[in-house]
Design a protein around this motif. Structure first.
Motif, mmCIF file in Angstrom:
data_model
loop_
_atom_site.group_PDB
_atom_site.id
_atom_site.type_symbol
_atom_site.label_atom_id
_atom_site.label_comp_id
_atom_site.label_asym_id
_atom_site.label_seq_id
_atom_site.Cartn_x
_atom_site.Cartn_y
_atom_site.Cartn_z
ATOM 1 N N SER A 15 0.821 -1.219 0.000
ATOM 2 C CA SER A 15 0.000 0.000 0.000
ATOM 3 C C SER A 15 0.850 1.263 0.000
ATOM 4 C CB SER A 15 -0.941 0.010 1.220
ATOM 5 O OG SER A 15 -0.195 0.033 2.414
ATOM 6 N N SER A 16 2.173 1.106 0.017
ATOM 7 C CA SER A 16 3.008 2.300 0.157
ATOM 8 C C SER A 16 4.421 2.044 -0.370
ATOM 9 C CB SER A 16 3.073 2.669 1.651
ATOM 10 O OG SER A 16 3.997 3.702 1.893
ATOM 11 N N MET A 18 8.029 1.321 -1.618
ATOM 12 C CA MET A 18 8.663 0.434 -2.608
ATOM 13 C C MET A 18 7.753 -0.732 -2.984
ATOM 14 S SD MET A 18 12.562 0.531 -1.255
ATOM 15 C CE MET A 18 12.494 1.134 0.411
ATOM 16 N N ARG A 38 -1.655 -3.468 6.698
ATOM 17 C CA ARG A 38 -2.601 -3.472 7.823
ATOM 18 C C ARG A 38 -3.817 -2.585 7.566
ATOM 19 N NH1 ARG A 38 1.895 -1.785 12.033
ATOM 20 N NH2 ARG A 38 2.205 -0.463 10.211
ATOM 21 N N SER A 39 -3.611 -1.417 7.000
ATOM 22 C CA SER A 39 -4.697 -0.439 6.890
ATOM 23 C C SER A 39 -5.512 -0.657 5.617
ATOM 24 C CB SER A 39 -4.111 0.982 6.905
ATOM 25 O OG SER A 39 -5.011 1.887 6.328
ATOM 26 N N ASP A 62 -1.867 -8.065 9.653
ATOM 27 C CA ASP A 62 -0.619 -7.668 10.299
ATOM 28 C C ASP A 62 0.333 -8.863 10.224
ATOM 29 O OD1 ASP A 62 1.423 -7.060 12.145
ATOM 30 O OD2 ASP A 62 0.067 -5.796 13.312
ATOM 31 N N ILE A 63 1.519 -8.658 9.643
ATOM 32 C CA ILE A 63 2.435 -9.803 9.479
ATOM 33 C C ILE A 63 2.944 -10.339 10.820
ATOM 34 C CG2 ILE A 63 3.316 -9.482 7.117
ATOM 35 C CD1 ILE A 63 5.731 -8.073 8.400
ATOM 36 N N THR A 87 7.726 -6.279 1.664
ATOM 37 C CA THR A 87 8.371 -5.028 2.085
ATOM 38 C C THR A 87 7.880 -4.597 3.463
ATOM 39 O OG1 THR A 87 6.653 -3.826 0.880
ATOM 40 C CG2 THR A 87 8.768 -4.117 -0.239
ATOM 41 N N LYS A 111 10.113 -6.942 11.253
ATOM 42 C CA LYS A 111 11.074 -6.989 10.127
ATOM 43 C C LYS A 111 11.578 -8.417 9.854
ATOM 44 C CE LYS A 111 14.099 -4.988 7.224
ATOM 45 N NZ LYS A 111 13.730 -4.180 6.074
ATOM 46 N N VAL A 182 15.609 5.690 0.611
ATOM 47 C CA VAL A 182 14.651 5.915 -0.477
ATOM 48 C C VAL A 182 13.532 6.811 0.062
ATOM 49 C CG1 VAL A 182 13.040 4.785 -2.067
ATOM 50 C CG2 VAL A 182 15.186 3.636 -1.450
ATOM 51 N N THR A 184 10.222 7.570 0.854
ATOM 52 C CA THR A 184 8.917 6.915 1.002
ATOM 53 C C THR A 184 8.253 7.429 2.281
ATOM 54 O OG1 THR A 184 9.658 5.106 2.408
ATOM 55 C CG2 THR A 184 9.852 4.757 0.021
ATOM 56 N N HIS A 187 9.613 7.595 6.073
ATOM 57 C CA HIS A 187 10.307 8.709 6.728
ATOM 58 C C HIS A 187 9.350 9.827 7.139
ATOM 59 C CE1 HIS A 187 14.071 6.799 5.657
ATOM 60 N NE2 HIS A 187 13.665 6.694 4.401
HETATM 61 N N1 LIG Z 1 12.684 3.790 2.773
HETATM 62 C C1 LIG Z 1 13.948 3.579 3.066
HETATM 63 O O1 LIG Z 1 14.773 4.512 3.111
HETATM 64 C C2 LIG Z 1 14.424 2.174 3.362
HETATM 65 C C3 LIG Z 1 15.802 1.935 3.417
HETATM 66 C C4 LIG Z 1 16.262 0.634 3.639
HETATM 67 C C5 LIG Z 1 15.365 -0.392 3.828
HETATM 68 N N2 LIG Z 1 14.022 -0.143 3.783
HETATM 69 C C6 LIG Z 1 13.112 -1.274 3.956
HETATM 70 O O2 LIG Z 1 12.343 -1.419 2.787
HETATM 71 C C7 LIG Z 1 11.037 -1.928 3.116
HETATM 72 C C8 LIG Z 1 9.968 -1.043 2.496
HETATM 73 O O3 LIG Z 1 10.108 0.264 3.009
HETATM 74 P P1 LIG Z 1 9.219 1.484 2.460
HETATM 75 O O4 LIG Z 1 10.070 2.682 2.593
HETATM 76 O O5 LIG Z 1 8.616 1.149 1.159
HETATM 77 O O6 LIG Z 1 8.107 1.544 3.610
HETATM 78 P P2 LIG Z 1 6.675 2.265 3.679
HETATM 79 O O7 LIG Z 1 6.469 3.230 2.566
HETATM 80 O O8 LIG Z 1 6.540 2.738 5.085
HETATM 81 O O9 LIG Z 1 5.666 1.033 3.432
HETATM 82 C C9 LIG Z 1 5.557 0.013 4.389
HETATM 83 C C10 LIG Z 1 4.412 -0.890 3.977
HETATM 84 O O10 LIG Z 1 4.356 -2.014 4.872
HETATM 85 C C11 LIG Z 1 3.061 -2.076 5.493
HETATM 86 N N3 LIG Z 1 3.288 -2.582 6.851
HETATM 87 C C12 LIG Z 1 4.062 -2.054 7.825
HETATM 88 N N4 LIG Z 1 4.026 -2.821 8.918
HETATM 89 C C13 LIG Z 1 3.220 -3.878 8.626
HETATM 90 C C14 LIG Z 1 2.785 -5.018 9.346
HETATM 91 N N5 LIG Z 1 3.178 -5.225 10.613
HETATM 92 N N6 LIG Z 1 1.955 -5.890 8.747
HETATM 93 C C15 LIG Z 1 1.545 -5.691 7.465
HETATM 94 N N7 LIG Z 1 1.933 -4.623 6.729
HETATM 95 C C16 LIG Z 1 2.756 -3.736 7.304
HETATM 96 C C17 LIG Z 1 2.541 -0.625 5.428
HETATM 97 O O11 LIG Z 1 1.117 -0.530 5.449
HETATM 98 P P3 LIG Z 1 0.317 -0.387 6.871
HETATM 99 O O12 LIG Z 1 1.057 0.632 7.675
HETATM 100 O O13 LIG Z 1 -1.065 -0.008 6.499
HETATM 101 O O14 LIG Z 1 0.404 -1.741 7.476
HETATM 102 C C18 LIG Z 1 3.046 -0.223 4.044
HETATM 103 O O15 LIG Z 1 2.233 -0.770 3.020
HETATM 104 C C19 LIG Z 1 10.985 -2.007 4.636
HETATM 105 O O16 LIG Z 1 11.230 -3.329 5.018
HETATM 106 C C20 LIG Z 1 12.120 -1.092 5.084
HETATM 107 O O17 LIG Z 1 12.661 -1.515 6.320
HETATM 108 C C21 LIG Z 1 13.527 1.116 3.571
#
Ligand SMILES: NC(=O)c1ccc[n+]([C@@H]2O[C@H](COP(=O)([O-])OP(=O)(O)OC[C@H]3O[C@@H](n4cnc5c(N)ncnc54)[C@H](OP(=O)(O)O)[C@@H]3O)[C@@H](O)[C@H]2O)c1
Length: 249
Positions: A15-16, A18, A38-39, A62-63, A87, A111, A182, A184, A187
């Protein structure tokens, strides 16, 4: 570009950020995509953004909750899925001596254990020749101050991906994407001014001179999921984070 017609992919975290960018790319290439998170509100908004074609449904769970995971997977369309992209994660960081252990455990629950449990529960639904794509992060091998536990969680995910590639092949391939910073919603908790400063200073420290866009990571997900000769691989997409200059130029 590849034609993914006839393939189905589940994006948990779709939903968000990457996950959504990868889902959009797969969708544009003809795949049927299922978004999970989740949402339900965020999922429906993401589904609308994909214009609803070849998106048979969204799964809200929720994972970190095994019961919710099992129930959601049982609602997958008949025939299962070709690709599982994970992700989803809720991450935290803080000074080693100050960060509550319970908070770090909760992060590992999301994670690492979330990804572990989800991949395990999804096994019966993954078609022969399918792929799992995990997400770690550059911190697994290039530490940052106040990020030791997050780096450890990322390293655990990478080790899991390598081990599963060995164990689940040749039926399935398993890879891991290790993104650098990245832009997203991850942050969004950082106040806008601090966030912009963080993106700027991190970008300036990288060989590419900027932080990443979700679409750039989506391209790596596509390779990891569809290249039939790639498995057990951790694919760094980090703007050159690991070859950063050690002192200011
Ligand atoms: N962005 C960066 O700079 C960065 C850098 C290195 C690594 N990463 C990793 O890359 C991955 C993706 O990051 P992103 O930046 O794309 O994150 P994001 O935009 O915050 O998206 C996170 C997604 O995961 C879902 N989510 C979070 N917790 C959850 C749970 N417990 N159960 C089910 N769904 C869940 C969120 O939806 P809901 O909140 O509705 O559940 C959302 O769809 C993550 O694993 C992050 O640690 C990110």
């Amino acid at each position: 570009m590849r034609d993914l017609s006839g393939q189905r992919a589940l994006f948990v975290g779709g939903s968000s950020g990457m996950g959504l960018a990868a889902a959009r790319l797969f969708h544009d290439l003809g795949a049927e995509v299922i978004l999970a998170g989740r949402s339900i509100r965020r999922l429906e908004a993401a589904r609308r953004a994909l214009q609803d074609t070849r998106v048979p449904g969204v799964l809200a769970f929720d994972i970190t909750d095994a019961g919710q995971v099992d129930q959601a997977l049982s609602r997958l369309p008949a025939g299962g899925i070709d690709h599982l992209v994970i992700t989803a994660a809720t991450i935290t960081h803080g000074p080693f001596g100050d960060q509550p252990v319970a908070e770090v455990r909760a992060m590992f629950d999301s994670k690492f254990w979330g990804a572990y449990g989800l991949a395990r529960a999804a096994l019966p639904y993954l078609r022969e020749g399918g792929a799992i794509v995990f997400f770690s992060g550059v911190l697994s091998r290039r530490p940052g101050v106040n990020c030791a536990a997050l780096g450890a969680a990322c390293a655990a995910v990478e080790a899991l991906a390598r081990g599963l590639a060995l164990e689940l092949g040749p039926r399935l391939r398993v890879n891991c994407i290790a993104p650098g910073m990245v832009r997203t919603a991850l942050h969004d908790r950082v106040p806008p001014e601090r966030r912009d400063a963080m993106f700027l200073s991190t970008g300036n420290s990288l060989p590419v001179g900027r932080v990443g866009h979700p679409e750039e990571i989506a391209e790596a997900v596509l390779i990891a999921a569809t290249n039939g000769y790639m498995t057990g691989h951790v694919l760094d997409v980090d703007g050159g984070h690991k070859v950063r200059q050690y002192a200011t130029r």
